[in-house]
Design an enzyme around this catalytic site. Structure first.
Site, PDB file in Angstrom:
ATOM      1  N   SER A  38       2.838  72.316  85.634  1.00  0.00           N
ATOM      2  CA  SER A  38       3.381  73.415  86.448  1.00  0.00           C
ATOM      3  C   SER A  38       2.346  74.501  86.686  1.00  0.00           C
ATOM      4  O   SER A  38       1.781  75.046  85.740  1.00  0.00           O
ATOM      5  CB  SER A  38       4.562  74.084  85.743  1.00  0.00           C
ATOM      6  OG  SER A  38       5.575  73.179  85.513  1.00  0.00           O
TER       7      SER A  38
ATOM      8  N   HIS B  24      11.642  80.596  85.145  1.00  0.00           N
ATOM      9  CA  HIS B  24      10.647  79.703  85.747  1.00  0.00           C
ATOM     10  C   HIS B  24       9.592  80.531  86.498  1.00  0.00           C
ATOM     11  O   HIS B  24       8.416  80.173  86.515  1.00  0.00           O
ATOM     12  CB  HIS B  24      11.348  78.726  86.693  1.00  0.00           C
ATOM     13  CG  HIS B  24      10.447  77.683  87.285  1.00  0.00           C
ATOM     14  ND1 HIS B  24       9.702  76.810  86.499  1.00  0.00           N
ATOM     15  CD2 HIS B  24      10.150  77.361  88.575  1.00  0.00           C
ATOM     16  CE1 HIS B  24       8.995  76.016  87.295  1.00  0.00           C
ATOM     17  NE2 HIS B  24       9.255  76.327  88.549  1.00  0.00           N
TER      18      HIS B  24
ATOM     19  N   HIS C  70       5.402  71.801  92.087  1.00  0.00           N
ATOM     20  CA  HIS C  70       4.873  70.444  91.923  1.00  0.00           C
ATOM     21  C   HIS C  70       4.769  69.792  93.297  1.00  0.00           C
ATOM     22  O   HIS C  70       5.772  69.608  93.981  1.00  0.00           O
ATOM     23  CB  HIS C  70       5.807  69.607  91.052  1.00  0.00           C
ATOM     24  CG  HIS C  70       5.908  70.099  89.644  1.00  0.00           C
ATOM     25  ND1 HIS C  70       5.093  69.637  88.643  1.00  0.00           N
ATOM     26  CD2 HIS C  70       6.700  71.017  89.088  1.00  0.00           C
ATOM     27  CE1 HIS C  70       5.391  70.263  87.517  1.00  0.00           C
ATOM     28  NE2 HIS C  70       6.374  71.106  87.753  1.00  0.00           N
TER      29      HIS C  70
ATOM     30  N   TYR D  96      14.341  65.650  82.817  1.00  0.00           N
ATOM     31  CA  TYR D  96      15.495  66.485  83.186  1.00  0.00           C
ATOM     32  C   TYR D  96      15.887  66.361  84.655  1.00  0.00           C
ATOM     33  O   TYR D  96      16.972  66.760  85.060  1.00  0.00           O
ATOM     34  CB  TYR D  96      15.261  67.964  82.824  1.00  0.00           C
ATOM     35  CG  TYR D  96      14.121  68.640  83.549  1.00  0.00           C
ATOM     36  CD1 TYR D  96      14.212  68.983  84.906  1.00  0.00           C
ATOM     37  CD2 TYR D  96      12.945  68.950  82.876  1.00  0.00           C
ATOM     38  CE1 TYR D  96      13.159  69.599  85.561  1.00  0.00           C
ATOM     39  CE2 TYR D  96      11.883  69.567  83.524  1.00  0.00           C
ATOM     40  CZ  TYR D  96      12.003  69.879  84.865  1.00  0.00           C
ATOM     41  OH  TYR D  96      10.957  70.483  85.514  1.00  0.00           O
ATOM     42  N   GLU D  97      14.969  65.810  85.461  1.00  0.00           N
ATOM     43  CA  GLU D  97      15.309  65.630  86.867  1.00  0.00           C
ATOM     44  C   GLU D  97      16.301  64.482  87.060  1.00  0.00           C
ATOM     45  O   GLU D  97      16.829  64.293  88.148  1.00  0.00           O
ATOM     46  CB  GLU D  97      14.034  65.382  87.688  1.00  0.00           C
ATOM     47  CG  GLU D  97      13.127  66.605  87.748  1.00  0.00           C
ATOM     48  CD  GLU D  97      11.825  66.330  88.493  1.00  0.00           C
ATOM     49  OE1 GLU D  97      11.812  66.485  89.719  1.00  0.00           O
ATOM     50  OE2 GLU D  97      10.825  65.960  87.846  1.00  0.00           O
TER      51      GLU D  97
ATOM     52  N   HIS E  34       9.901  64.628  85.637  1.00  0.00           N
ATOM     53  CA  HIS E  34      10.460  65.079  84.356  1.00  0.00           C
ATOM     54  C   HIS E  34      11.760  64.341  84.059  1.00  0.00           C
ATOM     55  O   HIS E  34      12.526  64.011  84.971  1.00  0.00           O
ATOM     56  CB  HIS E  34      10.754  66.582  84.409  1.00  0.00           C
ATOM     57  CG  HIS E  34       9.554  67.428  84.703  1.00  0.00           C
ATOM     58  ND1 HIS E  34       9.147  67.714  85.986  1.00  0.00           N
ATOM     59  CD2 HIS E  34       8.676  68.048  83.876  1.00  0.00           C
ATOM     60  CE1 HIS E  34       8.064  68.473  85.946  1.00  0.00           C
ATOM     61  NE2 HIS E  34       7.748  68.689  84.679  1.00  0.00           N
TER      62      HIS E  34
ATOM     63  N   MET F 149       8.847  70.564  78.364  1.00  0.00           N
ATOM     64  CA  MET F 149       9.775  69.526  78.845  1.00  0.00           C
ATOM     65  C   MET F 149       9.064  68.320  79.449  1.00  0.00           C
ATOM     66  O   MET F 149       9.618  67.638  80.312  1.00  0.00           O
ATOM     67  CB  MET F 149      10.722  70.141  79.887  1.00  0.00           C
ATOM     68  CG  MET F 149      11.458  71.380  79.402  1.00  0.00           C
ATOM     69  SD  MET F 149      12.419  72.134  80.736  1.00  0.00           S
ATOM     70  CE  MET F 149      12.762  73.758  80.036  1.00  0.00           C
ATOM     71  N   SER F 150       7.850  68.049  79.003  1.00  0.00           N
ATOM     72  CA  SER F 150       7.102  66.932  79.606  1.00  0.00           C
ATOM     73  C   SER F 150       6.161  66.309  78.582  1.00  0.00           C
ATOM     74  O   SER F 150       6.383  66.423  77.377  1.00  0.00           O
ATOM     75  CB  SER F 150       6.294  67.463  80.805  1.00  0.00           C
ATOM     76  OG  SER F 150       5.279  68.345  80.378  1.00  0.00           O
TER      77      SER F 150
ATOM     78  N   ALA G 251       2.754  73.415  81.128  1.00  0.00           N
ATOM     79  CA  ALA G 251       3.094  74.785  80.762  1.00  0.00           C
ATOM     80  C   ALA G 251       4.075  74.671  79.599  1.00  0.00           C
ATOM     81  O   ALA G 251       4.932  73.794  79.588  1.00  0.00           O
ATOM     82  CB  ALA G 251       3.748  75.493  81.937  1.00  0.00           C
TER      83      ALA G 251
ATOM     84  N   ASN H 243       4.707  81.545  78.188  1.00  0.00           N
ATOM     85  CA  ASN H 243       5.671  82.556  77.735  1.00  0.00           C
ATOM     86  C   ASN H 243       5.855  82.413  76.229  1.00  0.00           C
ATOM     87  O   ASN H 243       5.594  81.351  75.663  1.00  0.00           O
ATOM     88  CB  ASN H 243       7.021  82.341  78.437  1.00  0.00           C
ATOM     89  CG  ASN H 243       7.556  80.931  78.225  1.00  0.00           C
ATOM     90  OD1 ASN H 243       7.130  79.988  78.899  1.00  0.00           O
ATOM     91  ND2 ASN H 243       8.441  80.777  77.274  1.00  0.00           N
TER      92      ASN H 243
HETATM   93  N1  HPA Z   1      10.461  76.037  76.737  1.00  0.00           N
HETATM   94  C1  HPA Z   1      10.433  74.797  77.265  1.00  0.00           C
HETATM   95  N2  HPA Z   1       9.652  74.462  78.273  1.00  0.00           N
HETATM   96  C2  HPA Z   1       8.832  75.402  78.774  1.00  0.00           C
HETATM   97  C3  HPA Z   1       8.809  76.712  78.267  1.00  0.00           C
HETATM   98  C4  HPA Z   1       9.679  77.047  77.190  1.00  0.00           C
HETATM   99  O1  HPA Z   1       9.714  78.190  76.688  1.00  0.00           O
HETATM  100  N3  HPA Z   1       7.891  77.393  78.996  1.00  0.00           N
HETATM  101  C5  HPA Z   1       7.372  76.520  79.904  1.00  0.00           C
HETATM  102  N4  HPA Z   1       7.935  75.318  79.772  1.00  0.00           N
END
Ligand code: HPA
Length: 269
Positions: A27, A244, A58, A82-83, A80, A208-209, A110, A232
């Protein structure tokens, strides 16, 4: 595994480049793909049986060509779990890049910083991972011609590559953190309790990847290097909500460093 023969044939009709190095751009980190002297750019939608990327940030295409004198294939955009794609689709691009000849995988993402010593904007060398996706891309029949039934994950992230990445970061004067990446399904960010759980489990970052792709790369006997961009502080560390937008904003700020580092690594591989 889904058959990729038709995909490989199509891609080979577009370029003669045999990529040594596969790169997955996470990302906000897709710009590196634009630095490649491209011989071919192939949108995923041109490829038979390929899923489409559904997340903003993406682009969804392969860029094949030369970077720092090395032949590479980069994914601008990934799939991903989750998609809603099955694991076989999530890892399909890695299978394709391995089939095209790539022996090395550089994977980026990320991620939220679970380690309280981390700050948004830090780069983290992935030392190891925790599969917390409650699924696994290698479940199902195994093709022994491709890889073993029970792959060894004791050094999934190549030791020599980690050393090299640290050396290159140091030469560039870039501070790089190091730690364990926990892969979750998403699409929610974690609760503060889940972040404490991940910390207890030994994770330094959560995202998440990456985990499915790395598992398949190891199965295919590729050497893997992973870099997380800490976008973050994970939930509950600071008294503020996660979004996001924040993830994309931070990766945008740090992508210059990421780009410089990956180029230096590719040059010295
Ligand atoms: N959690 C999960 N996935 C993420 C995060 C997070 O804090 N930041 C970027 N992708």
């Amino acid at each position: 595994m889904k058959t990729t023969a038709k995909t490989i044939e199509y891609m080979r009709s577009k370029t003669d480049v045999v990529p040594e190095i596969a790169i997955i751009l996470g990302s906000g980190l897709g710009d590196l793909g634009d630095k490649i002297e491209a011989d071919a750019i192939i949108p995923y939608e041109e490829l038979d049986g390929f899923p489409r990327s559904t997340v903003s940030g993406h682009a969804g295409r392969f860029v094949i060509g030369s970077l720092e004198g090395k032949s590479v294939i980069a994914m601008q955009g990934r799939f991903h779990f989750y998609e809603g794609y099955p694991m076989s689709d999530v890892v399909l691009p890695v299978q394709v890049m391995a089939d095209l000849g790539a022996k090395t995988l550089i994977v980026s993402n990320a991620a939220g910083g679970v380690n309280t010593d981390f700050s948004p904007g830090d780069l983290m060398l992935i030392d190891d991972h925790i599969n917390h996706m409650h699924s696994h891309p290698l479940i199902g029949p195994n093709d022994d011609a491709i890889g073993p039934r029970f792959p060894d994950m004791s050094s999934a992230y190549d030791r020599a590559y980690k050393q090299l990445a640290k050396q290159e970061a140091e030469k560039l004067g870039l501070q790089m953190k190091e730690g364990v990446y926990a892969g979750t399904t998403g699409p929610t960010y974690e609760t503060p309790a889940e972040v404490r759980m991940f910390r207890t489990l030994g994770a330094d970052a959560v995202g998440m990847s990456t985990v499915p792709e790395v598992i398949v790369a190891v199965h295919r006997n590729m050497r893997v290097l992973g870099i997380s961009c800490i976008s973050n502080a994970a939930a509950g560390i600071l008294d503020q909500p996660l979004s996001h937008e924040e993830v994309i904003e931070t990766t945008n700020e740090v992508k210059g460093n990421f780009l410089t580092l990956v180029r230096a690594i590719v040059r010295s591989l």
